[in-house]
Design a protein around this motif. Sequence first.
Motif, PDB file in Angstrom:
ATOM      1  N   MET A   1      -2.155 -13.813  16.699  1.00  0.00           N
ATOM      2  CA  MET A   1      -2.373 -13.981  15.267  1.00  0.00           C
ATOM      3  C   MET A   1      -1.557 -12.962  14.480  1.00  0.00           C
ATOM      4  SD  MET A   1      -5.860 -13.465  13.070  1.00  0.00           S
ATOM      5  CE  MET A   1      -6.601 -15.072  13.297  1.00  0.00           C
ATOM      6  N   LEU A   2      -1.567 -11.712  14.947  1.00  0.00           N
ATOM      7  CA  LEU A   2      -0.800 -10.663  14.282  1.00  0.00           C
ATOM      8  C   LEU A   2       0.696 -10.972  14.332  1.00  0.00           C
ATOM      9  CD1 LEU A   2      -0.766  -7.913  12.885  1.00  0.00           C
ATOM     10  CD2 LEU A   2      -0.634  -6.872  15.153  1.00  0.00           C
ATOM     11  N   TYR A   3       1.180 -11.434  15.477  1.00  0.00           N
ATOM     12  CA  TYR A   3       2.602 -11.766  15.614  1.00  0.00           C
ATOM     13  C   TYR A   3       2.988 -12.880  14.631  1.00  0.00           C
ATOM     14  CZ  TYR A   3       7.022 -13.338  17.508  1.00  0.00           C
ATOM     15  OH  TYR A   3       8.332 -13.706  17.648  1.00  0.00           O
ATOM     16  N   GLY A   4       2.147 -13.881  14.489  1.00  0.00           N
ATOM     17  CA  GLY A   4       2.423 -14.971  13.557  1.00  0.00           C
ATOM     18  C   GLY A   4       2.547 -14.488  12.124  1.00  0.00           C
ATOM     19  N   ARG A   5       1.711 -13.536  11.752  1.00  0.00           N
ATOM     20  CA  ARG A   5       1.759 -12.998  10.395  1.00  0.00           C
ATOM     21  C   ARG A   5       2.990 -12.122  10.186  1.00  0.00           C
ATOM     22  NH1 ARG A   5      -3.465 -12.158   7.635  1.00  0.00           N
ATOM     23  NH2 ARG A   5      -4.916 -13.633   8.487  1.00  0.00           N
ATOM     24  N   VAL A   6       3.322 -11.314  11.181  1.00  0.00           N
ATOM     25  CA  VAL A   6       4.464 -10.400  11.053  1.00  0.00           C
ATOM     26  C   VAL A   6       5.784 -11.160  11.058  1.00  0.00           C
ATOM     27  CG1 VAL A   6       5.709  -8.517  12.205  1.00  0.00           C
ATOM     28  CG2 VAL A   6       3.224  -8.428  12.010  1.00  0.00           C
ATOM     29  N   VAL A   7       5.879 -12.182  11.900  1.00  0.00           N
ATOM     30  CA  VAL A   7       7.140 -12.910  12.013  1.00  0.00           C
ATOM     31  C   VAL A   7       7.453 -13.717  10.748  1.00  0.00           C
ATOM     32  CG1 VAL A   7       6.434 -15.119  13.053  1.00  0.00           C
ATOM     33  CG2 VAL A   7       8.563 -14.041  13.770  1.00  0.00           C
ATOM     34  N   GLU A   8       6.464 -13.952   9.913  1.00  0.00           N
ATOM     35  CA  GLU A   8       6.710 -14.590   8.620  1.00  0.00           C
ATOM     36  C   GLU A   8       7.497 -13.684   7.689  1.00  0.00           C
ATOM     37  OE1 GLU A   8       2.938 -15.711   7.044  1.00  0.00           O
ATOM     38  OE2 GLU A   8       2.749 -17.475   8.341  1.00  0.00           O
TER      39      GLU A   8
ATOM     40  N   SER B   1      10.879  -9.767  17.722  1.00  0.00           N
ATOM     41  CA  SER B   1      10.480 -10.448  18.955  1.00  0.00           C
ATOM     42  C   SER B   1       9.076  -9.995  19.354  1.00  0.00           C
ATOM     43  CB  SER B   1      11.469 -10.140  20.081  1.00  0.00           C
ATOM     44  OG  SER B   1      11.363  -8.788  20.471  1.00  0.00           O
ATOM     45  N   GLU B   2       8.493 -10.718  20.293  1.00  0.00           N
ATOM     46  CA  GLU B   2       7.159 -10.355  20.767  1.00  0.00           C
ATOM     47  C   GLU B   2       7.180  -8.982  21.422  1.00  0.00           C
ATOM     48  OE1 GLU B   2       5.394 -13.476  23.165  1.00  0.00           O
ATOM     49  OE2 GLU B   2       6.501 -14.951  22.009  1.00  0.00           O
TER      50      GLU B   2
ATOM     51  N   GLN C   1       6.877  -0.966  11.193  1.00  0.00           N
ATOM     52  CA  GLN C   1       5.552  -0.376  11.365  1.00  0.00           C
ATOM     53  C   GLN C   1       4.664  -0.626  10.155  1.00  0.00           C
ATOM     54  OE1 GLN C   1       6.863   3.624  12.054  1.00  0.00           O
ATOM     55  NE2 GLN C   1       6.546   3.477  14.265  1.00  0.00           N
ATOM     56  N   ARG C   2       5.232  -0.512   8.968  1.00  0.00           N
ATOM     57  CA  ARG C   2       4.461  -0.720   7.747  1.00  0.00           C
ATOM     58  C   ARG C   2       3.949  -2.152   7.647  1.00  0.00           C
ATOM     59  NH1 ARG C   2       7.921   1.136   4.826  1.00  0.00           N
ATOM     60  NH2 ARG C   2       7.245   3.294   4.858  1.00  0.00           N
ATOM     61  N   VAL C   3       4.810  -3.127   7.949  1.00  0.00           N
ATOM     62  CA  VAL C   3       4.398  -4.537   7.889  1.00  0.00           C
ATOM     63  C   VAL C   3       3.330  -4.819   8.939  1.00  0.00           C
ATOM     64  CG1 VAL C   3       5.187  -6.907   8.292  1.00  0.00           C
ATOM     65  CG2 VAL C   3       6.539  -5.371   6.862  1.00  0.00           C
ATOM     66  N   VAL C   4       3.499  -4.274  10.138  1.00  0.00           N
ATOM     67  CA  VAL C   4       2.511  -4.488  11.203  1.00  0.00           C
ATOM     68  C   VAL C   4       1.157  -3.917  10.776  1.00  0.00           C
ATOM     69  CG1 VAL C   4       1.856  -3.810  13.546  1.00  0.00           C
ATOM     70  CG2 VAL C   4       4.166  -4.646  13.096  1.00  0.00           C
ATOM     71  N   LEU C   5       1.140  -2.707  10.247  1.00  0.00           N
ATOM     72  CA  LEU C   5      -0.128  -2.103   9.819  1.00  0.00           C
ATOM     73  C   LEU C   5      -0.776  -2.866   8.670  1.00  0.00           C
ATOM     74  CD1 LEU C   5       0.711   1.694  10.031  1.00  0.00           C
ATOM     75  CD2 LEU C   5      -0.833   0.394  11.500  1.00  0.00           C
ATOM     76  N   MET C   6       0.031  -3.312   7.719  1.00  0.00           N
ATOM     77  CA  MET C   6      -0.515  -4.073   6.586  1.00  0.00           C
ATOM     78  C   MET C   6      -1.132  -5.391   7.058  1.00  0.00           C
ATOM     79  SD  MET C   6      -0.202  -2.376   3.784  1.00  0.00           S
ATOM     80  CE  MET C   6      -0.414  -3.638   2.562  1.00  0.00           C
ATOM     81  N   GLU C   7      -0.423  -6.100   7.913  1.00  0.00           N
ATOM     82  CA  GLU C   7      -0.943  -7.387   8.401  1.00  0.00           C
ATOM     83  C   GLU C   7      -2.134  -7.185   9.322  1.00  0.00           C
ATOM     84  OE1 GLU C   7      -0.302 -10.275   7.216  1.00  0.00           O
ATOM     85  OE2 GLU C   7       1.229  -9.423   5.905  1.00  0.00           O
TER      86      GLU C   7
END
Length: 94
Positions: free
Chosen positions: A67-74, A79-80, A44-50
């Motif tokens: 776009m958000l998924y691409g940033r988080v998966v880095e 998974s999606e 949750q923290r990484v998702v909110l930051m990105e």
Amino acid sequence: MVRMRATWTERRLWMGGGGAKPTAGAGALNDRIPSVGDGLTKVQRVVLMELARASSELGRPNVPTVMLYGRVVEQLDISEAELIETLRSLGVKS
């Protein structure tokens, strides 16, 4: 049979420290345990930051999910479907 004691470095590596990567199962579990400080999981923290970073870069509040998924998966192995579930748990509306 002679049994030798493990060195401090060997014990540290067995326990996941010293640059050794934890197994996928252990990392995945730790990513889903809420923090005591704010109650957010690492996911949750990484998702909110990105989400905040992408929103400020685009200059608008809406960020495409891809776009958000691409940033988080880095940063996380997610998974999606897990991303969508996390966004829903945070109250993000599509």
